[in-house]
Design an enzyme around this catalytic site. Structure first.
Site, PDB file in Angstrom:
ATOM      1  N   ASP A 182       0.872  -1.176   0.000  1.00  0.00           N
ATOM      2  CA  ASP A 182       0.000   0.000   0.000  1.00  0.00           C
ATOM      3  C   ASP A 182       0.913   1.232   0.000  1.00  0.00           C
ATOM      4  OD1 ASP A 182      -1.583   2.153   0.709  1.00  0.00           O
ATOM      5  OD2 ASP A 182      -2.630   1.103   2.322  1.00  0.00           O
ATOM      6  N   ILE A 183       0.815   2.023  -1.047  1.00  0.00           N
ATOM      7  CA  ILE A 183       1.756   3.145  -1.209  1.00  0.00           C
ATOM      8  C   ILE A 183       1.578   4.206  -0.122  1.00  0.00           C
ATOM      9  CG2 ILE A 183       0.449   4.659  -2.783  1.00  0.00           C
ATOM     10  CD1 ILE A 183       3.084   4.728  -4.504  1.00  0.00           C
ATOM     11  N   ASN A 216      -6.043  12.737 -11.278  1.00  0.00           N
ATOM     12  CA  ASN A 216      -6.795  13.152 -12.476  1.00  0.00           C
ATOM     13  C   ASN A 216      -6.481  14.624 -12.721  1.00  0.00           C
ATOM     14  OD1 ASN A 216      -8.888  14.914 -11.236  1.00  0.00           O
ATOM     15  ND2 ASN A 216      -9.434  13.021 -10.183  1.00  0.00           N
ATOM     16  N   GLY A 272      -9.676   5.116  -6.117  1.00  0.00           N
ATOM     17  CA  GLY A 272      -8.430   4.366  -6.258  1.00  0.00           C
ATOM     18  C   GLY A 272      -7.317   4.851  -5.343  1.00  0.00           C
ATOM     19  N   VAL A 273      -6.114   4.840  -5.876  1.00  0.00           N
ATOM     20  CA  VAL A 273      -4.943   5.217  -5.072  1.00  0.00           C
ATOM     21  C   VAL A 273      -4.990   6.715  -4.712  1.00  0.00           C
ATOM     22  CG1 VAL A 273      -3.350   5.621  -7.019  1.00  0.00           C
ATOM     23  CG2 VAL A 273      -2.460   4.840  -4.839  1.00  0.00           C
ATOM     24  N   ASP A 274      -5.564   7.519  -5.580  1.00  0.00           N
ATOM     25  CA  ASP A 274      -5.727   8.965  -5.342  1.00  0.00           C
ATOM     26  C   ASP A 274      -6.550   9.191  -4.066  1.00  0.00           C
ATOM     27  OD1 ASP A 274      -5.738  11.686  -5.764  1.00  0.00           O
ATOM     28  OD2 ASP A 274      -7.099  11.646  -7.488  1.00  0.00           O
ATOM     29  N   GLY A 323      -5.917   1.060 -13.271  1.00  0.00           N
ATOM     30  CA  GLY A 323      -7.130   0.800 -12.491  1.00  0.00           C
ATOM     31  C   GLY A 323      -8.324   1.406 -13.212  1.00  0.00           C
ATOM     32  N   TYR A 359      -8.612   3.975 -15.028  1.00  0.00           N
ATOM     33  CA  TYR A 359      -8.336   4.464 -16.390  1.00  0.00           C
ATOM     34  C   TYR A 359      -8.171   3.339 -17.420  1.00  0.00           C
ATOM     35  CZ  TYR A 359      -7.991   9.438 -15.146  1.00  0.00           C
ATOM     36  OH  TYR A 359      -8.257  10.736 -14.764  1.00  0.00           O
TER      37      TYR A 359
HETATM   38  N1  AR6 Z   1      -1.365   1.598  -2.995  1.00  0.00           N
HETATM   39  C1  AR6 Z   1      -0.848   1.187  -4.177  1.00  0.00           C
HETATM   40  N2  AR6 Z   1      -1.610   0.974  -5.266  1.00  0.00           N
HETATM   41  C2  AR6 Z   1      -2.942   1.173  -5.148  1.00  0.00           C
HETATM   42  C3  AR6 Z   1      -3.571   1.614  -3.951  1.00  0.00           C
HETATM   43  C4  AR6 Z   1      -2.708   1.814  -2.833  1.00  0.00           C
HETATM   44  N3  AR6 Z   1      -3.170   2.242  -1.656  1.00  0.00           N
HETATM   45  N4  AR6 Z   1      -4.907   1.714  -4.176  1.00  0.00           N
HETATM   46  C5  AR6 Z   1      -5.123   1.355  -5.454  1.00  0.00           C
HETATM   47  N5  AR6 Z   1      -3.951   1.014  -6.039  1.00  0.00           N
HETATM   48  P1  AR6 Z   1      -6.275   3.777  -9.932  1.00  0.00           P
HETATM   49  P2  AR6 Z   1      -5.799   5.128 -12.522  1.00  0.00           P
HETATM   50  C6  AR6 Z   1      -3.667   0.548  -7.414  1.00  0.00           C
HETATM   51  O1  AR6 Z   1      -7.660   3.429 -10.331  1.00  0.00           O
HETATM   52  O2  AR6 Z   1      -6.142   3.889 -13.274  1.00  0.00           O
HETATM   53  C7  AR6 Z   1      -8.863   8.147  -9.503  1.00  0.00           C
HETATM   54  O3  AR6 Z   1     -10.227   8.373  -9.299  1.00  0.00           O
HETATM   55  C8  AR6 Z   1      -4.796  -0.031  -8.217  1.00  0.00           C
HETATM   56  O4  AR6 Z   1      -5.069  -1.381  -7.815  1.00  0.00           O
HETATM   57  O5  AR6 Z   1      -6.038   4.282  -8.551  1.00  0.00           O
HETATM   58  O6  AR6 Z   1      -4.586   5.920 -12.938  1.00  0.00           O
HETATM   59  C9  AR6 Z   1      -8.140   9.386 -10.009  1.00  0.00           C
HETATM   60  O7  AR6 Z   1      -8.641  10.573  -9.412  1.00  0.00           O
HETATM   61  C10 AR6 Z   1      -4.194   0.021  -9.613  1.00  0.00           C
HETATM   62  O8  AR6 Z   1      -3.297  -1.066  -9.809  1.00  0.00           O
HETATM   63  O9  AR6 Z   1      -5.612   4.882 -10.936  1.00  0.00           O
HETATM   64  C11 AR6 Z   1      -8.417   9.332 -11.475  1.00  0.00           C
HETATM   65  O10 AR6 Z   1      -9.701   9.853 -11.779  1.00  0.00           O
HETATM   66  C12 AR6 Z   1      -3.362   1.320  -9.577  1.00  0.00           C
HETATM   67  O11 AR6 Z   1      -3.248   1.655  -8.190  1.00  0.00           O
HETATM   68  C13 AR6 Z   1      -8.379   7.851 -11.781  1.00  0.00           C
HETATM   69  O12 AR6 Z   1      -8.713   7.200 -10.544  1.00  0.00           O
HETATM   70  C14 AR6 Z   1      -3.987   2.496 -10.322  1.00  0.00           C
HETATM   71  O13 AR6 Z   1      -5.385   2.473 -10.180  1.00  0.00           O
HETATM   72  C15 AR6 Z   1      -7.004   7.400 -12.184  1.00  0.00           C
HETATM   73  O14 AR6 Z   1      -7.064   6.059 -12.610  1.00  0.00           O
END
Ligand code: AR6
Length: 173
Positions: free
Chosen positions: A10-11, A24, A32-34, A119, A121
């Protein structure tokens, strides 16, 4: 040449000098991670993000880490995947390159990345991993400020994709 590691985790728990946020273009938070980074950092992060006037996909902006163990957060919006012929690869490569350049500019030694765009996107992780690993290794070869880059994968499937990409690309470096 610095070191590159791939871990599952978990980052938001990472003690890197800077962690990267898959943001975004509004930089005002999301899922998600954001969402996880904003929750862990606390409301001051959103306050600072409001002053940044957003960020274009592929570019990067930096804030403090507030309640996170990391000192800084580098925010970069990845590309939304639309089939692969809409410049997605170039934008994704720019995310990694520009985030690392910013980290070097701020004299950060260790940087942790999530798997940008794979994720919400919708970028296929096996393709995204190749672009990410290539950009990271190229960057580590060309400067000496950033000494360690860690890819923090949230699940096993993602970790496997990055390990495969590293095996494929790392051997030809
Ligand atoms: N630590 C590490 N990786 C994680 C964590 C965490 N705590 N939580 C999720 N991931 P995503 P995107 C992984 O959807 O595709 C947001 O709404 C997840 O499993 O977070 O770039 C933004 O505001 C996946 O492998 O990012 C944007 O609108 C990776 O992080 C949009 O999502 C990326 O998934 C960006 O989408």
């Amino acid at each position: 040449m610095g070191t590159f590691r791939i871990i599952k985790g978990d980052i938001t728990k990472c003690r890197a000098d800077a962690i990267v946020n898959a943001a975004n273009p509004s930089l005002l938070g999301g899922g998600g991670v954001d969402g996880a980074i904003h929750r862990a950092a606390g409301p001051e992060l959103l306050e600072e993000c409001r002053t940044l006037n957003g960020c274009r996909p592929g570019e990067a902006k930096i804030t403090k880490g507030y309640r996170l163990p990391a000192d800084y957060v580098i925010h970069t919006p990845g590309p939304v995947y639309r089939g692969g012929n809409c410049g997605e690869e170039q934008i994704l490569a720019s995310c990694y390159r520009n985030s690392l350049k910013l980290a070097a500019c701020y004299e950060r030694n260790t940087v942790a990345f999530p798997s940008i765009s794979t994720g919400i996107y919708g970028y296929p992780v096996s393709l995204a991993a190749k672009t990410a690993v290539r950009e990271i290794l190229t960057f580590l070869h060309t400067q000496s400020t950033v000494r360690e880059v860690v890819m923090v994968c949230f699940d096993e499937e993602t970790k496997k994709a990055y390990e495969e990409a590293y095996q494929e690309i790392g051997q030809t470096e």
